[in-house]
Design a protein around this motif. Structure first.
Motif, short mmCIF file in Angstrom:
data_model
loop_
_atom_site.label_atom_id
_atom_site.label_comp_id
_atom_site.label_asym_id
_atom_site.label_seq_id
_atom_site.Cartn_x
_atom_site.Cartn_y
_atom_site.Cartn_z
N THR A 130 94.52 130.46 18.18
CA THR A 130 94.18 130.65 19.59
C THR A 130 92.81 130.09 19.91
OG1 THR A 130 95.55 132.64 19.73
CG2 THR A 130 93.84 132.39 21.40
N LEU A 131 91.85 130.34 19.03
CA LEU A 131 90.50 129.83 19.25
C LEU A 131 90.46 128.31 19.22
CD1 LEU A 131 88.48 132.45 17.17
CD2 LEU A 131 88.68 132.31 19.66
N SER A 132 91.31 127.70 18.43
CA SER A 132 91.34 126.24 18.32
C SER A 132 92.11 125.57 19.46
CB SER A 132 91.98 125.82 17.00
OG SER A 132 91.18 126.22 15.91
N TYR A 133 93.22 126.19 19.87
CA TYR A 133 94.13 125.51 20.79
C TYR A 133 94.28 126.16 22.16
CZ TYR A 133 95.23 123.03 16.54
OH TYR A 133 95.14 122.29 15.40
N GLY A 134 93.64 127.30 22.35
CA GLY A 134 93.68 127.93 23.67
C GLY A 134 94.66 129.09 23.75
N ASP A 135 94.61 129.74 24.88
CA ASP A 135 95.39 130.94 25.15
C ASP A 135 96.89 130.67 25.01
OD1 ASP A 135 95.46 133.62 25.74
OD2 ASP A 135 95.29 133.35 27.90
N ILE A 136 97.60 131.66 24.50
CA ILE A 136 99.04 131.54 24.32
C ILE A 136 99.70 132.55 25.26
CG2 ILE A 136 100.87 131.50 22.56
CD1 ILE A 136 98.72 130.74 20.56
N ASP A 137 100.88 133.05 24.94
CA ASP A 137 101.56 133.97 25.86
C ASP A 137 101.48 135.42 25.38
OD1 ASP A 137 103.39 134.08 23.79
OD2 ASP A 137 105.00 133.12 24.89
N GLU A 138 101.88 136.31 26.26
CA GLU A 138 101.78 137.75 25.99
C GLU A 138 102.57 138.15 24.74
OE1 GLU A 138 102.28 141.96 28.40
OE2 GLU A 138 103.27 140.17 29.18
N ARG A 139 103.74 137.60 24.57
CA ARG A 139 104.57 137.93 23.41
C ARG A 139 103.86 137.61 22.10
NH1 ARG A 139 109.85 134.67 22.80
NH2 ARG A 139 108.50 133.42 21.52
N ASN A 176 93.00 145.71 22.72
CA ASN A 176 94.06 146.31 21.91
C ASN A 176 93.64 146.38 20.44
OD1 ASN A 176 96.49 147.27 20.94
ND2 ASN A 176 97.72 145.69 21.92
N LEU A 177 93.13 145.27 19.90
CA LEU A 177 92.71 145.26 18.50
C LEU A 177 91.52 146.19 18.28
CD1 LEU A 177 93.04 141.59 17.23
CD2 LEU A 177 94.73 143.42 17.25
N ALA A 178 90.60 146.23 19.23
CA ALA A 178 89.44 147.11 19.09
C ALA A 178 89.88 148.58 19.05
CB ALA A 178 88.45 146.88 20.23
N GLU A 179 90.86 148.94 19.88
CA GLU A 179 91.38 150.30 19.87
C GLU A 179 92.05 150.62 18.54
OE1 GLU A 179 93.93 150.87 23.25
OE2 GLU A 179 92.32 150.37 24.65
N LEU A 180 92.81 149.69 18.03
CA LEU A 180 93.47 149.89 16.73
C LEU A 180 92.44 150.02 15.62
CD1 LEU A 180 96.37 147.32 17.16
CD2 LEU A 180 96.62 149.81 16.97
N VAL A 228 88.21 139.96 12.55
CA VAL A 228 89.33 139.63 13.44
C VAL A 228 89.06 140.16 14.84
CG1 VAL A 228 91.74 140.21 13.94
CG2 VAL A 228 91.12 139.41 11.68
N VAL A 229 88.61 141.40 14.92
CA VAL A 229 88.33 141.99 16.24
C VAL A 229 87.20 141.23 16.93
CG1 VAL A 229 87.58 144.07 17.46
CG2 VAL A 229 89.16 144.27 15.53
N SER A 230 86.15 140.93 16.21
CA SER A 230 85.01 140.21 16.80
C SER A 230 85.41 138.84 17.33
CB SER A 230 83.90 140.03 15.75
OG SER A 230 83.37 141.27 15.40
N LYS A 231 86.25 138.14 16.60
CA LYS A 231 86.66 136.80 17.00
C LYS A 231 87.52 136.80 18.26
CE LYS A 231 87.00 133.92 13.00
NZ LYS A 231 87.94 133.39 11.99
N THR A 232 88.13 137.93 18.58
CA THR A 232 89.05 137.96 19.73
C THR A 232 88.34 138.20 21.06
OG1 THR A 232 89.52 140.33 19.45
CG2 THR A 232 90.99 138.76 18.33
N GLU A 233 87.05 138.40 21.03
CA GLU A 233 86.29 138.60 22.28
C GLU A 233 86.57 137.44 23.23
OE1 GLU A 233 83.96 140.83 24.65
OE2 GLU A 233 83.96 141.30 22.52
N GLY A 234 87.05 137.75 24.41
CA GLY A 234 87.31 136.73 25.42
C GLY A 234 88.73 136.18 25.41
#
Length: 82
Positions: free
Chosen positions: A13-22, A71-75, A57-63
């Motif tokens: 995701t960080l390399s290629y951009g946002d994907i879908d909700e699923r 969701n990951l932070a809550e988990l 993993v959680v830190s990298k998902t910021e944004g």
């Protein structure tokens, strides 16, 4: 293996951009399985072994969209060893 799957998904995701909700639902579900395994380990060995990677993993998902980071932070906050 599950953690590698989530790490690779985040890096993709960080390399290629946002994907879908699923995609993010699947990744969060896999991360939840990891947290369950860590919490079931009575010796905290899994937590000790994977603590830094689980946090990274959680830190990298910021944004990242779709509420993925939240969701990951809550988990992650549900880890009983923290």
């Amino acid at each position: 293996m599950k953690l590698i799957y989530v790490e690779n998904g985040v890096d993709f995701t960080l390399s290629y951009g946002d994907i879908d909700e699923r995609f993010y639902y699947t990744m969060a579900s896999m991360y939840a399985d990891i947290i369950d395994q860590v919490n079931e380990d009575e010796t905290a060995e899994l937590f000790d072994e994977f603590e830094e990677r689980l946090e990274a993993v959680v830190s990298k998902t910021e944004g990242i969209g779709w509420g993925f980071h939240d969701n990951l932070a809550e988990l992650h906050a549900q880890i009983r060893w923290i």
